[in-house]
Design a protein around this motif. Structure first.
Motif, PDB file in Angstrom:
ATOM      1  N   SER A   1       0.818  -1.216   0.000  1.00 26.92           N
ATOM      2  CA  SER A   1       0.000   0.000   0.000  1.00 26.92           C
ATOM      3  C   SER A   1       0.850   1.264   0.000  1.00 26.92           C
ATOM      4  N   ASN A   2       1.812   1.345   0.911  1.00 26.47           N
ATOM      5  CA  ASN A   2       2.674   2.529   0.965  1.00 26.47           C
ATOM      6  C   ASN A   2       3.509   2.666  -0.295  1.00 26.47           C
ATOM      7  N   ALA A   3       4.011   1.530  -0.796  1.00 23.82           N
ATOM      8  CA  ALA A   3       4.837   1.561  -1.999  1.00 23.82           C
ATOM      9  C   ALA A   3       4.025   2.031  -3.199  1.00 23.82           C
ATOM     10  N   PHE A   4       2.767   1.644  -3.259  1.00 25.56           N
ATOM     11  CA  PHE A   4       1.912   2.044  -4.382  1.00 25.56           C
ATOM     12  C   PHE A   4       1.847   3.558  -4.511  1.00 25.56           C
ATOM     13  N   TRP A   5       1.571   4.238  -3.415  1.00 25.54           N
ATOM     14  CA  TRP A   5       1.418   5.694  -3.476  1.00 25.54           C
ATOM     15  C   TRP A   5       2.738   6.384  -3.789  1.00 25.54           C
ATOM     16  N   ARG A   6       3.850   5.772  -3.420  1.00 28.13           N
ATOM     17  CA  ARG A   6       5.159   6.356  -3.728  1.00 28.13           C
ATOM     18  C   ARG A   6       5.523   6.217  -5.202  1.00 28.13           C
ATOM     19  N   GLN A   7       4.884   5.297  -5.891  1.00 30.38           N
ATOM     20  CA  GLN A   7       5.210   5.069  -7.299  1.00 30.38           C
ATOM     21  C   GLN A   7       4.422   5.984  -8.247  1.00 30.38           C
ATOM     22  N   LEU A   8       3.482   6.723  -7.727  1.00 29.15           N
ATOM     23  CA  LEU A   8       2.633   7.557  -8.576  1.00 29.15           C
ATOM     24  C   LEU A   8       3.339   8.848  -8.969  1.00 29.15           C
ATOM     25  N   ILE A   9       3.155   9.240 -10.217  1.00 27.32           N
ATOM     26  CA  ILE A   9       3.716  10.477 -10.762  1.00 27.32           C
ATOM     27  C   ILE A   9       2.585  11.467 -10.979  1.00 27.32           C
ATOM     28  N   ASP A  10       2.803  12.686 -10.550  1.00 23.68           N
ATOM     29  CA  ASP A  10       1.793  13.737 -10.681  1.00 23.68           C
ATOM     30  C   ASP A  10       1.834  14.320 -12.093  1.00 23.68           C
ATOM     31  N   LEU A  11       0.725  14.195 -12.820  1.00 24.40           N
ATOM     32  CA  LEU A  11       0.617  14.776 -14.160  1.00 24.40           C
ATOM     33  C   LEU A  11      -0.333  15.973 -14.180  1.00 24.40           C
ATOM     34  N   SER A  12      -0.707  16.461 -13.011  1.00 26.87           N
ATOM     35  CA  SER A  12      -1.681  17.551 -12.948  1.00 26.87           C
ATOM     36  C   SER A  12      -1.230  18.773 -13.723  1.00 26.87           C
ATOM     37  N   SER A  13       0.064  19.112 -13.665  1.00 22.61           N
ATOM     38  CA  SER A  13       0.543  20.323 -14.320  1.00 22.61           C
ATOM     39  C   SER A  13       0.624  20.187 -15.823  1.00 22.61           C
ATOM     40  N   GLU A  14       0.334  18.966 -16.351  1.00 19.45           N
ATOM     41  CA  GLU A  14       0.370  18.795 -17.799  1.00 19.45           C
ATOM     42  C   GLU A  14      -0.709  19.620 -18.494  1.00 19.45           C
ATOM     43  N   ASP A  15      -1.695  20.097 -17.725  1.00 18.02           N
ATOM     44  CA  ASP A  15      -2.724  20.918 -18.346  1.00 18.02           C
ATOM     45  C   ASP A  15      -2.303  22.370 -18.471  1.00 18.02           C
ATOM     46  N   GLY A  16      -1.071  22.673 -18.117  1.00 13.14           N
ATOM     47  CA  GLY A  16      -0.557  24.031 -18.286  1.00 13.14           C
ATOM     48  C   GLY A  16      -0.632  24.879 -17.047  1.00 13.14           C
ATOM     49  N   GLU A  17      -1.268  24.406 -15.989  1.00 16.14           N
ATOM     50  CA  GLU A  17      -1.382  25.173 -14.765  1.00 16.14           C
ATOM     51  C   GLU A  17      -0.324  24.688 -13.777  1.00 16.14           C
TER      52      GLU A  17
END
Length: 274
Positions: free
Chosen positions: A74-90
């Motif tokens: 469970s902990n490892a799963f969340w550490r493997q995620l990459i944030d793509l939120s800023s790909e929308d230009g914000e």
């Protein structure tokens, strides 16, 4: 909200590009997240496509097999995620559009037999407890073999199909195989060819739930990390993905309601088979 699986067929129909378009355009209420998991046993494409290798291979699905053996999944799963939120230009976008990158070599899939099962359970938990949406990229053959449990446990599975003769011929066998494994499936159509949605439905004998335009220039932003043009988020592709996400969720909700355990007093509480 929903756990949705996307599957492809031979002929490169555009599963990962479609999944990324949905991830980046998915309408999210405050506090909710959208997670895209690359679960293609043949290997993921985003790390060296959209992200152009900038993160190396430090993140991803392959790291979870070790965590599973250690009981730290469970902990490892969340550490493997990459944030793509800023790909929308914000640049100050919230951390609400997350990617679990896939394996980088098909040979790595041999070690993931148990990981697929744990992931399927975790996705159900994330959706049920946190209200986050999960989108699973199964690739061309990901609903076969051990990784097929992800499709079995999803609220709905959709086959990504281009409306060309070559792709429709390849998709027929894929659709039938998925129906045998998960039951009802739908189609997300890429409008490249001459056949309208009604004809695609007739040939494949499953409903076309949503349609994305064939837009190679915009698609290359997502598939190959090409420079994002101005107003990309308002392009025809992204607008269609935003509209399509709602249709996919509606379909998933309808299927979940049909398969849910019956309430007391309505004939028992035995769940229908998926």
């Amino acid at each position: 909200m929903a756990v949705i699986a996307l599957a492809g067929c031979s002929g490169a129909p555009g599963v990962t590009t479609s999944a990324l378009a949905l991830l980046l355009s998915w309408p999210l209420e405050a506090g909710r997240r959208m997670i895209l998991a690359e679960c293609d046993p043949d290997g993921g494409a985003v790390l060296h496509g959209l992200l152009q290798g900038t993160l190396g291979d430090r993140y991803g699905l392959r790291n979870l097999s070790v965590a599973a053996r250690k009981g730290e999944f469970s902990n490892a799963f969340w550490r493997q995620l990459i944030d793509l939120s800023s790909e929308d230009g914000e640049q100050d976008a919230p951390r609400d559009r997350l990617l679990l990158p896939g394996i980088t070599d098909p040979s790595q899939s041999a070690s993931l037999g148990q990981v697929w099962k744990i992931l399927a359970q975790m996705f159900r938990g994330i959706e049920g407890e946190s209200g986050h949406d999960v989108l699973i990229d199964l690739g061309r053959r990901g609903a076969h073999g051990a990784s097929g449990v992800l499709a079995e446990q999803a609220d709905a599975t959709f086959v990504v199909v281009r409306n060309t003769l070559r792709c429709l011929q390849a998709a027929e066998g894929r659709v039938r195989a998925l129906e045998e494994r998960v039951g009802e499936v739908g189609v997300l159509m890429i409008d490249e060819g001459p056949y309208p949605a009604g004809e695609v439905q007739r040939v494949l004998q499953v409903p076309v739930i949503a349609t994305l335009p064939y837009a190679p220039k915009d698609a290359r932003v997502l598939s190959d990390g090409m420079e994002q043009p101005r107003h990309f988020t308002r392009s025809a592709l992204m607008k269609a993905a935003r509209n399509g996400s709602g249709l996919l969720v509606q379909r998933a909700a309808m299927r979940r309601a049909r398969l849910a355990p019956r309430a007391p007093g309505t004939g028992g509480e035995v769940a229908h088979a998926r």
